[in-house]
Design a protein around this motif. Structure first.
Motif, PDB file in Angstrom:
ATOM      1  N   VAL A  46      17.416 -22.533   5.608  1.00  0.00           N
ATOM      2  CA  VAL A  46      16.438 -23.254   6.425  1.00  0.00           C
ATOM      3  C   VAL A  46      15.297 -23.811   5.579  1.00  0.00           C
ATOM      4  CG1 VAL A  46      16.977 -21.998   8.535  1.00  0.00           C
ATOM      5  CG2 VAL A  46      15.220 -21.108   6.990  1.00  0.00           C
ATOM      6  N   ARG A  47      15.284 -23.517   4.288  1.00  0.00           N
ATOM      7  CA  ARG A  47      14.276 -24.082   3.387  1.00  0.00           C
ATOM      8  C   ARG A  47      14.870 -25.113   2.414  1.00  0.00           C
ATOM      9  NH1 ARG A  47       9.332 -21.553   3.635  1.00  0.00           N
ATOM     10  NH2 ARG A  47       9.241 -19.331   4.133  1.00  0.00           N
ATOM     11  N   LEU A  48      16.130 -25.442   2.550  1.00  0.00           N
ATOM     12  CA  LEU A  48      16.749 -26.327   1.559  1.00  0.00           C
ATOM     13  C   LEU A  48      16.168 -27.735   1.586  1.00  0.00           C
ATOM     14  CD1 LEU A  48      20.498 -25.237   1.515  1.00  0.00           C
ATOM     15  CD2 LEU A  48      18.694 -24.725  -0.144  1.00  0.00           C
ATOM     16  N   HIS A  49      15.623 -28.163   2.718  1.00  0.00           N
ATOM     17  CA  HIS A  49      14.961 -29.469   2.739  1.00  0.00           C
ATOM     18  C   HIS A  49      13.686 -29.435   1.895  1.00  0.00           C
ATOM     19  CE1 HIS A  49      13.320 -27.165   6.064  1.00  0.00           C
ATOM     20  NE2 HIS A  49      12.274 -27.962   6.134  1.00  0.00           N
ATOM     21  N   GLN A  50      13.077 -28.268   1.761  1.00  0.00           N
ATOM     22  CA  GLN A  50      11.936 -28.131   0.857  1.00  0.00           C
ATOM     23  C   GLN A  50      12.410 -28.209  -0.596  1.00  0.00           C
ATOM     24  OE1 GLN A  50      10.370 -24.492   3.479  1.00  0.00           O
ATOM     25  NE2 GLN A  50       9.014 -24.899   1.754  1.00  0.00           N
ATOM     26  N   LEU A  51      13.482 -27.503  -0.900  1.00  0.00           N
ATOM     27  CA  LEU A  51      14.028 -27.530  -2.260  1.00  0.00           C
ATOM     28  C   LEU A  51      14.404 -28.947  -2.663  1.00  0.00           C
ATOM     29  CD1 LEU A  51      14.945 -25.725  -4.675  1.00  0.00           C
ATOM     30  CD2 LEU A  51      17.210 -25.682  -3.595  1.00  0.00           C
ATOM     31  N   ALA A  52      14.953 -29.696  -1.726  1.00  0.00           N
ATOM     32  CA  ALA A  52      15.391 -31.060  -2.031  1.00  0.00           C
ATOM     33  C   ALA A  52      14.245 -31.974  -2.428  1.00  0.00           C
ATOM     34  CB  ALA A  52      16.129 -31.643  -0.829  1.00  0.00           C
ATOM     35  N   THR A  53      13.020 -31.671  -1.974  1.00  0.00           N
ATOM     36  CA  THR A  53      11.862 -32.493  -2.345  1.00  0.00           C
ATOM     37  C   THR A  53      11.225 -32.033  -3.652  1.00  0.00           C
ATOM     38  OG1 THR A  53      10.286 -31.139  -1.099  1.00  0.00           O
ATOM     39  CG2 THR A  53      11.374 -32.935   0.088  1.00  0.00           C
ATOM     40  N   GLY A  54      11.793 -30.996  -4.264  1.00  0.00           N
ATOM     41  CA  GLY A  54      11.259 -30.504  -5.530  1.00  0.00           C
ATOM     42  C   GLY A  54      10.368 -29.294  -5.406  1.00  0.00           C
ATOM     43  N   GLN A  55      10.208 -28.759  -4.187  1.00  0.00           N
ATOM     44  CA  GLN A  55       9.388 -27.564  -4.014  1.00  0.00           C
ATOM     45  C   GLN A  55      10.181 -26.338  -4.481  1.00  0.00           C
ATOM     46  OE1 GLN A  55       7.559 -27.397   0.018  1.00  0.00           O
ATOM     47  NE2 GLN A  55       8.371 -29.467   0.269  1.00  0.00           N
ATOM     48  N   PRO A  56       9.587 -25.482  -5.287  1.00  0.00           N
ATOM     49  CA  PRO A  56      10.311 -24.294  -5.756  1.00  0.00           C
ATOM     50  C   PRO A  56      10.458 -23.263  -4.642  1.00  0.00           C
ATOM     51  CG  PRO A  56       8.046 -24.223  -6.524  1.00  0.00           C
ATOM     52  CD  PRO A  56       8.228 -25.565  -5.859  1.00  0.00           C
ATOM     53  N   LEU A  57      11.588 -22.601  -4.622  1.00  0.00           N
ATOM     54  CA  LEU A  57      11.823 -21.515  -3.681  1.00  0.00           C
ATOM     55  C   LEU A  57      11.909 -20.197  -4.436  1.00  0.00           C
ATOM     56  CD1 LEU A  57      14.534 -23.008  -1.275  1.00  0.00           C
ATOM     57  CD2 LEU A  57      12.033 -23.165  -1.128  1.00  0.00           C
ATOM     58  N   GLN A 129      23.983 -29.162  -3.404  1.00  0.00           N
ATOM     59  CA  GLN A 129      23.673 -30.506  -2.946  1.00  0.00           C
ATOM     60  C   GLN A 129      22.158 -30.736  -2.871  1.00  0.00           C
ATOM     61  OE1 GLN A 129      25.557 -33.337  -1.000  1.00  0.00           O
ATOM     62  NE2 GLN A 129      26.842 -32.879  -2.761  1.00  0.00           N
ATOM     63  N   ALA A 130      21.426 -29.739  -2.416  1.00  0.00           N
ATOM     64  CA  ALA A 130      19.973 -29.879  -2.329  1.00  0.00           C
ATOM     65  C   ALA A 130      19.358 -30.069  -3.713  1.00  0.00           C
ATOM     66  CB  ALA A 130      19.367 -28.657  -1.642  1.00  0.00           C
ATOM     67  N   LEU A 131      19.888 -29.347  -4.691  1.00  0.00           N
ATOM     68  CA  LEU A 131      19.401 -29.504  -6.064  1.00  0.00           C
ATOM     69  C   LEU A 131      19.752 -30.889  -6.613  1.00  0.00           C
ATOM     70  CD1 LEU A 131      20.326 -25.969  -7.451  1.00  0.00           C
ATOM     71  CD2 LEU A 131      18.015 -26.870  -7.128  1.00  0.00           C
ATOM     72  N   GLU A 132      20.947 -31.362  -6.308  1.00  0.00           N
ATOM     73  CA  GLU A 132      21.345 -32.704  -6.758  1.00  0.00           C
ATOM     74  C   GLU A 132      20.486 -33.774  -6.092  1.00  0.00           C
ATOM     75  OE1 GLU A 132      25.498 -33.305  -6.166  1.00  0.00           O
ATOM     76  OE2 GLU A 132      26.074 -31.523  -7.316  1.00  0.00           O
ATOM     77  N   LEU A 133      20.167 -33.570  -4.819  1.00  0.00           N
ATOM     78  CA  LEU A 133      19.311 -34.519  -4.108  1.00  0.00           C
ATOM     79  C   LEU A 133      17.918 -34.559  -4.724  1.00  0.00           C
ATOM     80  CD1 LEU A 133      18.601 -36.436  -1.821  1.00  0.00           C
ATOM     81  CD2 LEU A 133      18.304 -34.454  -0.321  1.00  0.00           C
TER      82      LEU A 133
END
Length: 372
Positions: A46-57, A129-133
């Motif tokens: 549920v946080r992968l959209h944050q990861l996709a913008t470059g926010q660290p998890l 995929q989120a990391l690639e995005l």
């Protein structure tokens, strides 16, 4: 009487339902429990959209979350289940025998329903995929998010807030926020306008290309990057094993989450077709997955102890939507998930949603806490 150590429980998937189920199975049954997962980390999906913008998890190693539980972890990808032999085969060559199987392989973005999506679109439903995005966004100016469900709304809002240099387009095949109340739809529209998001309703995508999207009528919507959130599918492993599945490939289970065709198998989370007592199918969500995981393992423990398990009882409370880190929308609903007019919005709603997300992870540490 507790089962002997010869009882073997294999849990497939360490998402929000599988990890908790494995820990509960070890605690409530005393059986030998093996957990199989593709990654050695717990992925906060549920946080992968944050990861996709470059926010660290935060890093969540499964070994730490399983410490002291007695659960054996196998980091590998499941490739097939032999229902007759009651074994699970993995990509790395493991053959895992089970007496009871907990099927929690979750869901994935449906990239096969529209031509070009698998080749040209990115998702926020998968860690890789989120990391690639996140990497792709560095060379993008225009991003089109296809799919106006809760995942698409959250992804578009997060992109627009965290990466203001991007032009974000959100396309939905129907009316945006169709499951919300009138107040909820109005607030959502204002929030997306404030973020500068270009919303296109009734825009059905016919093809994904390297330069954007093609709609049903032939119109081309230009984009450097396409984020696909228009639907989810489940792995085909249950169907291939011969388990009873519905038209979408989800494991068909009874009111105690037991497979209707293979009683030694339990289905939980997105990969199982779960229903309320009135027959309504539960939507894919942490809010449904976590309490059903608890109920499923309790049912298994009851059966192993010679007790009759209780059926699932479930009611909805709300739908929680993040609109970036500083805004949110909480839509309160009836027991059947239909919206009432009451909503919570703004920063307070953002804090509310963040509390829910943190609680979902807290549940992985302490899966016995009441959640439904």
């Amino acid at each position: 009487m507790a089962p002997t150590t010869q009882e073997r429980i294999v849990v497939l998937g360490a998402g929000y339902t599988g990890l908790a189920a494995a820990k509960l199975a070890a605690r409530w049954t005393g059986a030998e429990v093996t957990l199989v997962n593709r990654y050695d980390r717990f992925v906060e999906r549920v946080r992968l959209h944050q990861l996709a913008t470059g926010q660290p998890l935060r890093d969540r190693p499964l070994t730490g979350l399983l410490e002291g539980t007695g659960v054996r972890l196998v980091v590998d990808r499941v490739t097939r289940i032999d229902a007759g032999a009651r074994t699970v085969r993995t990509e790395g060559g493991h053959d895992l025998a089970y007496d009871h199987l907990i099927y929690a392989l979750g869901s994935q973005a449906d990239l096969d329903s529209v031509p070009g999506a698998a080749e040209h679109a990115f998702t926020v439903a998968d860690l890789d995929q989120a990391l690639e995005l996140a990497e792709r966004l560095g060379e993008s100016r225009v991003v089109a998010v296809a799919g106006g469900g809760l995942t698409g709304i959250e992804a578009a809002a997060e992109l627009a807030e965290a990466r203001p240099e991007l032009k974000v387009r959100l396309l939905t095949g129907g009316t945006l926020g169709s499951g919300l109340s009138e107040r909820g739809r109005r607030y959502l529209a204002r929030a997306l306008r404030r973020l500068g998001i270009d919303v296109r309703e009734n825009a059905r995508v016919a093809e994904v290309r390297a330069d954007g999207l093609v709609l049903d009528g032939g119109e081309h919507v230009a984009a450097d990057t396409v984020v696909w959130t228009a639907g989810f599918t489940v792995p085909g492993i249950a169907r291939e094993a011969g388990f009873a599945v519905d038209a979408n490939g989800r494991l068909v289970v009874d009111a105690t989450m037991r497979s209707v065709s293979h009683p030694e198998v339990l289905g939980i989370g997105d990969a199982a077709a779960l229903h309320r007592p009135d027959g309504q199918e539960l939507r894919m969500a942490c809010a449904t997955g976590m309490p059903t995981a608890q109920r499923a393992v309790r049912s298994l423990a009851d059966r192993l102890a010679g007790r009759e398990p209780k059926p699932l009882r479930f009611r909805y409370l709300n739908q929680c939507i993040s609109l970036g880190r500083r805004d949110g929308l909480i839509q309160f609903v009836r027991a059947d998930d239909s919206p009432v007019e009451a909503v919570l919005t703004g920063r307070l709603a953002a804090h509310y949603k963040e509390t829910i997300v943190r609680s979902a992870f807290l549940f992985q540490r302490h899966p016995g806490i009441p959640v439904g």
